[in-house]
Design a protein around this motif. Structure first.
Motif, short mmCIF file in Angstrom:
data_model
loop_
_atom_site.label_atom_id
_atom_site.label_comp_id
_atom_site.label_asym_id
_atom_site.label_seq_id
_atom_site.Cartn_x
_atom_site.Cartn_y
_atom_site.Cartn_z
N MET A 11 0.84 -1.19 0.00
CA MET A 11 0.00 0.00 0.00
C MET A 11 0.88 1.24 0.00
SD MET A 11 -1.27 0.04 4.01
CE MET A 11 -1.90 1.73 3.99
N VAL A 12 0.27 2.37 -0.32
CA VAL A 12 0.93 3.66 -0.18
C VAL A 12 0.07 4.56 0.69
CG1 VAL A 12 2.21 3.59 -2.35
CG2 VAL A 12 -0.10 4.58 -2.31
N TYR A 13 0.71 5.46 1.41
CA TYR A 13 -0.03 6.51 2.08
C TYR A 13 0.38 7.84 1.46
CZ TYR A 13 3.80 5.29 5.34
OH TYR A 13 4.98 4.92 5.90
N ILE A 14 -0.60 8.69 1.27
CA ILE A 14 -0.46 9.88 0.44
C ILE A 14 -0.74 11.12 1.28
CG2 ILE A 14 -1.11 10.92 -1.76
CD1 ILE A 14 -2.67 8.23 -2.28
N ASP A 15 0.17 12.05 1.27
CA ASP A 15 0.01 13.34 1.95
C ASP A 15 -0.10 14.40 0.85
OD1 ASP A 15 0.04 15.55 3.57
OD2 ASP A 15 2.15 15.37 4.14
N THR A 16 -1.23 15.08 0.78
CA THR A 16 -1.49 16.04 -0.29
C THR A 16 -1.72 17.42 0.31
OG1 THR A 16 -2.60 14.27 -1.51
CG2 THR A 16 -2.89 16.51 -2.34
N ARG A 17 -1.01 18.42 -0.23
CA ARG A 17 -1.11 19.78 0.29
C ARG A 17 -1.24 20.76 -0.88
NH1 ARG A 17 3.87 19.46 4.73
NH2 ARG A 17 3.51 17.28 5.29
N ARG A 18 -1.87 21.89 -0.61
CA ARG A 18 -2.09 22.89 -1.65
C ARG A 18 -1.34 24.17 -1.33
NH1 ARG A 18 -5.28 24.33 -5.62
NH2 ARG A 18 -6.84 22.67 -5.47
N GLN A 19 -0.83 24.83 -2.39
CA GLN A 19 -0.27 26.17 -2.28
C GLN A 19 -0.68 26.91 -3.56
OE1 GLN A 19 4.06 27.21 -2.77
NE2 GLN A 19 3.88 27.61 -0.57
N GLY A 20 -1.71 27.73 -3.45
CA GLY A 20 -2.23 28.40 -4.64
C GLY A 20 -2.80 27.39 -5.62
N ASP A 21 -2.31 27.42 -6.86
CA ASP A 21 -2.79 26.45 -7.85
C ASP A 21 -1.83 25.27 -8.00
OD1 ASP A 21 -0.68 27.59 -9.17
OD2 ASP A 21 -1.76 27.90 -11.07
N ARG A 22 -0.95 25.09 -7.02
CA ARG A 22 0.00 23.97 -7.04
C ARG A 22 -0.37 22.97 -5.96
NH1 ARG A 22 5.75 25.65 -6.22
NH2 ARG A 22 6.33 24.20 -7.87
N VAL A 23 -0.30 21.69 -6.31
CA VAL A 23 -0.66 20.62 -5.38
C VAL A 23 0.55 19.72 -5.19
CG1 VAL A 23 -2.14 18.62 -4.99
CG2 VAL A 23 -3.08 20.68 -6.06
N TRP A 24 0.97 19.59 -3.94
CA TRP A 24 2.11 18.75 -3.59
C TRP A 24 1.57 17.38 -3.19
CZ3 TRP A 24 5.34 19.46 1.53
CH2 TRP A 24 6.35 18.50 1.57
N VAL A 25 1.99 16.35 -3.94
CA VAL A 25 1.57 14.98 -3.68
C VAL A 25 2.79 14.21 -3.19
CG1 VAL A 25 0.53 12.89 -4.61
CG2 VAL A 25 -0.16 15.14 -5.49
N ARG A 26 2.74 13.74 -1.95
CA ARG A 26 3.85 13.02 -1.33
C ARG A 26 3.39 11.59 -1.05
NH1 ARG A 26 6.08 12.38 4.07
NH2 ARG A 26 8.36 12.28 3.92
N VAL A 27 4.08 10.62 -1.66
CA VAL A 27 3.66 9.22 -1.61
C VAL A 27 4.72 8.39 -0.90
CG1 VAL A 27 2.95 7.22 -2.98
CG2 VAL A 27 2.45 9.54 -3.81
N ALA A 28 4.32 7.64 0.12
CA ALA A 28 5.22 6.76 0.85
C ALA A 28 4.77 5.31 0.69
CB ALA A 28 5.27 7.14 2.33
N ASP A 29 5.74 4.40 0.54
CA ASP A 29 5.46 2.98 0.36
C ASP A 29 5.36 2.25 1.68
OD1 ASP A 29 5.41 2.14 -2.44
OD2 ASP A 29 7.54 2.66 -2.54
N PHE A 30 4.42 1.32 1.78
CA PHE A 30 4.52 0.22 2.73
C PHE A 30 4.55 -1.05 1.91
CE2 PHE A 30 2.35 -3.15 5.24
CZ PHE A 30 3.39 -3.39 6.12
N ILE A 31 5.70 -1.74 1.91
CA ILE A 31 5.91 -2.93 1.11
C ILE A 31 5.81 -4.13 2.04
CG2 ILE A 31 7.53 -4.15 -0.39
CD1 ILE A 31 8.78 -1.37 -1.01
N LEU A 32 4.82 -4.96 1.81
CA LEU A 32 4.59 -6.11 2.69
C LEU A 32 5.81 -7.01 2.76
CD1 LEU A 32 0.98 -7.04 1.55
CD2 LEU A 32 1.64 -6.32 3.85
N PRO A 33 6.15 -7.55 3.95
CA PRO A 33 5.42 -7.32 5.19
C PRO A 33 6.04 -6.26 6.10
CG PRO A 33 6.88 -9.19 5.47
CD PRO A 33 7.10 -8.68 4.05
N ASN A 34 7.22 -5.70 5.76
CA ASN A 34 7.91 -4.91 6.79
C ASN A 34 8.84 -3.82 6.25
OD1 ASN A 34 9.80 -6.70 5.73
ND2 ASN A 34 10.81 -7.05 7.69
#
Length: 206
Positions: A11-34
């Motif tokens: 799975m991935v967990y996604i942190d999304t933030r906005r600054q004006g018309d720009r969107v920062w998408v930060r994606v982190a992996d969880f690779i089974l099992p550890n």
């Protein structure tokens, strides 16, 4: 804004933030099992003009019911000073008072219930969807192994390289929606679109 999605590796967990018309998408992996992978997050959005690959890769190996050994490494761009230490909130090095005021991962994961996760004492909410997703994945894997079934994971195949998905990027030209709730849904669609394209291609467009 946080969101979670399944991938071929876990799975991935996604942190999304906005600054004006720009969107920062930060994606982190969880690779089974550890295994976890995290993109960098120190530079402000204004300095982000390219796709950043994972900065950290870590493995967590349980030793017993109360102790886990974690190992990993950091990638540092040429000319930059490498990061030292475990990172903010990852251990008990800060004072108890400070950790109560500004808790980190260590305080959420270790300092409650005597350091042992007790699911029956938890009160999970909508923001805990990622925890529920991860536990269900691990539970399915444990049950499959118990039945003698093969796990369908690219990590278990020898030979070819395995694409992973942790990265961050800034998507420009995304005007805010009319309401706060509509904008949250817009950010969610943008972020999920980034992840779907990354999983589909195994890479991201620079």
């Amino acid at each position: 804004m946080w969101d979670w999605m399944e991938t071929p590796l876990g799975m991935v967990y996604i942190d999304t933030r906005r600054q004006g018309d720009r969107v920062w998408v930060r994606v982190a992996d969880f690779i089974l099992p550890n295994i976890h992978q995290f993109p960098p997050n120190a530079d402000p959005m204004a300095l982000r003009n390219s796709i950043n690959r994972p900065q950290a890769t870590t493995w967590a190996v349980p030793l017993d019911d109360r102790h886990t050994m974690q190992i990993g490494y950091y990638r540092t761009p040429e000319g930059k000073e490498p990061r030292r230490g475990s990172g903010f909130g990852q251990d008990a090095s800060r004072s108890y008072e400070e950790r109560q005021r500004v808790p980190g991962d260590y305080d959420a994961q270790v300092s409650i219930h005597g350091g042992t996760a007790r699911h029956g004492l938890e009160h999970l909410a909508a923001t805990d969807r990622g925890i529920i997703m991860m536990r269900n994945m691990i539970r399915r894997g444990i049950r499959a192994v118990g039945k003698g079934e093969a796990l369908e994971s690219p990590m278990l195949r020898n030979g070819s390289a395995v694409p992973t998905y942790s990265h961050d990027r800034v998507v420009s030209g995304i005007a805010p929606a009319a309401t706060q709730e509509a904008d949250r849904q817009l950010l969610r669609r943008v972020a999920r679109g980034v992840v779907k394209e990354t999983v589909k291609t195994g890479w991201t467009d620079a």
